[in-house]
Design an enzyme around this catalytic site. Structure first.
Site, PDB file in Angstrom:
ATOM      1  N   ARG A  93       0.847  -1.204   0.000  1.00  8.43           N
ATOM      2  CA  ARG A  93       0.000   0.000   0.000  1.00  8.43           C
ATOM      3  C   ARG A  93       0.871   1.238   0.000  1.00  8.43           C
ATOM      4  O   ARG A  93       0.612   2.209  -0.695  1.00  8.43           O
ATOM      5  CB  ARG A  93      -0.939  -0.024   1.199  1.00  8.43           C
ATOM      6  N   ASP A 120      -0.075  -6.759  -3.072  1.00  8.60           N
ATOM      7  CA  ASP A 120      -1.493  -6.575  -2.772  1.00  8.60           C
ATOM      8  C   ASP A 120      -2.102  -5.830  -3.949  1.00  8.60           C
ATOM      9  O   ASP A 120      -1.425  -5.599  -4.966  1.00  8.60           O
ATOM     10  CB  ASP A 120      -1.660  -5.795  -1.445  1.00  8.60           C
ATOM     11  N   HIS A 142      -6.815 -10.100  -3.474  1.00 11.48           N
ATOM     12  CA  HIS A 142      -5.836  -9.010  -3.331  1.00 11.48           C
ATOM     13  C   HIS A 142      -4.808  -9.047  -4.467  1.00 11.48           C
ATOM     14  O   HIS A 142      -3.622  -8.819  -4.240  1.00 11.48           O
ATOM     15  CB  HIS A 142      -5.144  -9.073  -1.968  1.00 11.48           C
ATOM     16  N   ASP A 145      -6.853 -14.256   2.248  1.00  9.37           N
ATOM     17  CA  ASP A 145      -7.881 -13.454   2.904  1.00  9.37           C
ATOM     18  C   ASP A 145      -8.796 -12.790   1.880  1.00  9.37           C
ATOM     19  O   ASP A 145      -8.411 -12.561   0.740  1.00  9.37           O
ATOM     20  CB  ASP A 145      -7.221 -12.375   3.781  1.00  9.37           C
ATOM     21  N   GLU A 146     -10.000 -12.479   2.312  1.00  8.29           N
ATOM     22  CA  GLU A 146     -10.924 -11.608   1.589  1.00  8.29           C
ATOM     23  C   GLU A 146     -10.994 -11.895   0.088  1.00  8.29           C
ATOM     24  O   GLU A 146     -10.578 -11.085  -0.727  1.00  8.29           O
ATOM     25  CB  GLU A 146     -10.515 -10.140   1.826  1.00  8.29           C
ATOM     26  N   TYR A 188      -3.749  -4.923  15.687  1.00  8.62           N
ATOM     27  CA  TYR A 188      -3.679  -4.266  14.383  1.00  8.62           C
ATOM     28  C   TYR A 188      -3.121  -2.861  14.571  1.00  8.62           C
ATOM     29  O   TYR A 188      -3.824  -1.947  15.005  1.00  8.62           O
ATOM     30  CB  TYR A 188      -5.052  -4.293  13.681  1.00  8.62           C
ATOM     31  N   ASP A 227      -2.275  -0.669  12.564  1.00  4.34           N
ATOM     32  CA  ASP A 227      -2.753   0.416  11.693  1.00  4.34           C
ATOM     33  C   ASP A 227      -3.976   1.095  12.306  1.00  4.34           C
ATOM     34  O   ASP A 227      -4.294   2.222  11.946  1.00  4.34           O
ATOM     35  CB  ASP A 227      -3.078  -0.105  10.278  1.00  4.34           C
ATOM     36  N   TRP A 229      -0.414  -2.509   8.581  1.00  6.34           N
ATOM     37  CA  TRP A 229      -0.958  -2.301   7.232  1.00  6.34           C
ATOM     38  C   TRP A 229      -0.764  -0.826   6.904  1.00  6.34           C
ATOM     39  O   TRP A 229      -0.876   0.029   7.789  1.00  6.34           O
ATOM     40  CB  TRP A 229      -2.436  -2.678   7.189  1.00  6.34           C
TER      41      TRP A 229
END
Ligand code: TNX
Length: 452
Positions: A97, A126, A192, A255-256, A349, A351, A388
């Protein structure tokens, strides 16, 4: 007398007396009776011994010694007998990111090593950028490494991006090895993957082109699980990754993963039919299992985010990272013999802002909750905390987000009976100058616990 050691040692007796002592005065001893990563430090008026059974243990003893030493070089007479509670004491940096410089990565590694962390999970790709130089698929970095300018923290219209060369990656791996840190690279798949698909659109279900994303979120650009080319590609890239990262573990994400595309894709539907897979979740299970087996055939241990367990994998197939697991899939997996790494959003986390995840919440993370049976508890490898970087645009911001909460992670991972919270806070604040000397600016004390 306050000793500001962090993480706090498991057994320590201290005297009021101090003596002037240099690191080079320590008599180094080998003692097979000491646990791997453990050490014993015995400093009396006449002698100073640092004993361990491994080089890592010696390294950790030295870290403690450095924290014991005051500005004038005096250390208290003491006996410390210490070893970590968990073998997995990790931190994760997202370089997709936003990307960091090699020096910034090294500063984080140095800080982590000083607090006895031993795993650097490197999130290298990502939707917002691919960061590993690839010889076999050069468009991964030359195309997938860049996104359009403006927005997402980029203050100018130039394209944003870049990647780490193989030489730089080898340099970081060596830098970590010198500090007894294992690097765990992540190739997040099959979701991702916008950056991958920008470079190689044929690997998607439709074959249509997409952009490297300039926003945060979950995107429908996933690898096609029906096409054989996808598996050839992933395994080939993983071969390159294995060449770069000699450690035991490779993280394969998982993930996701939005499933709409798969449900509408003739290749994926055919795969589900041929392999007798009931639904798209089972198709992700097929995907995970195939990649995981490839890695294990190459002597590696695969890791996946907890969504990989939606597909009911056998305990030996993969290690799971528990990050957002409302159904307790990881707990059940551990209770059946699977290995789990604890990395939950509301505790670690980094972030998240301090309003959402206070230092107290990080410090109070229970790594062995009762949802784990005794066997399940034995299968918890340890703790990891990610930074993140959707909203972490520079290193100053990273320092603020990561510290002091990573210190709570370090103590949770190392110390058997974590100390009282007030004492921990004092020891964390005492690290401010040492971190500052590494170019890391900790969050102001007043912001650590907004609720208190
Ligand atoms: C969820 S944690 C993600 C990341 C985001 C993060 C932001 C995980 C496996 N997936 O892609 O960066 O939330 O907090």
């Amino acid at each position: 007398m306050a000793v500001m050691i962090l993480p706090y040692p498991n057994e320590i007796t201290l005297s009021e007396k101090r003596r002037l002592l240099q690191e080079s005065d320590l008599r180094l001893e080998h003692d097979d009776a000491i646990e791997p990563e453990g050490y014993r430090l015995e400093i009396d008026a006449h002698d100073a011994v640092l004993a361990s059974s491994t080089d890592a243990g010696r390294f950790y003893g030295l870290q403690t010694f450095r924290q014991l030493q005051d500005a004038d070089g005096f250390v208290p007479l003491c006996t410390i007998s210490d070893a970590p509670r968990f073998s997995w004491r990790g931190f994760m940096v997202d370089s997709s990111r936003h990307i960091q410089t090699i020096d910034e990565i090294k500063a984080m590694i140095d800080a982590a090593a000083a607090y006895k962390l031993n795993i650097f999970h490197w999130h290298l790709c990502d939707d917002q950028g691919w960061r590993i130089e690839s010889e076999r698929y050069p468009l991964l970095h030359t195309v997938g490494g860049w996104r359009d300018g403006w927005g997402f923290g980029n203050p100018n219209p130039e394209k944003y991006g870049g990647w780490f060369t193989k030489a730089q990656i080898r340099e970081i791996v060596q830098y970590c090895a010198d500090r007894f840190i294992t690097v765990v690279p992540e190739f997040d798949m099959p979701g991702h993957c916008s950056a991958v698909l920008k470079a190689y659109p044929a690997l998607s279900c439709t074959g249509e082109s997409c952009d490297v994303n300039t926003e945060a979120g979950v995107f429908s650009n996933v690898l096609c699980a029906g096409k054989e080319e996808t598996f050839d590609f992933c395994c080939s890239v993983l071969e390159e990754i294995m060449e770069l990262f000699p450690g035991e573990y490779i993280h394969i994400g998982g993930d996701e993963v939005p499933k709409d595309g798969w449900n509408n894709c003739p290749h994926c539907r055919k795969r589900m039919q041929d392999e007798h897979l009931a639904n798209a979740e089972a198709l992700q299970g097929y995907f995970t299992t195939r990649i995981a087996r490839f890695l294990r055939a190459n002597g590696k241990t695969p890791i996946g985010w907890n969504e990989v367990l939606e597909a009911d994998l056998a305990p030996g197939e993969i290690v799971a990272t528990k990050w957002w697991d409302p159904k307790g899939l990881c707990d059940d997996f551990a209770n059946r013999g699977g290995k789990v790494i604890m990395e939950e959003t509301r505790h670690v986390y980094l972030d998240y802002n301090y309003q959402t995840t206070s230092l107290r919440q990080s410090y109070s993370y229970d790594l062995l909750p009762d949802s784990f049976t005794d066997e399940g508890k034995r299968n918890v490898l340890g703790i990891e905390a990610p930074i993140w970087t959707e909203w972490v645009e520079d290193f100053k911001r990273m320092g603020y987000q990561v510290f002091p909460r990573l210190l709570a992670v370090a103590e949770r991972g190392w110390t058997n009976e974590p100390q009282d919270y007030a004492g921990f806070k004092a020891r964390a604040e005492a690290q401010r100058d040492a971190l500052g000397a590494r170019g890391i600016e900790m969050a102001p004390y007043a912001e650590w616990d907004p609720e208190d």
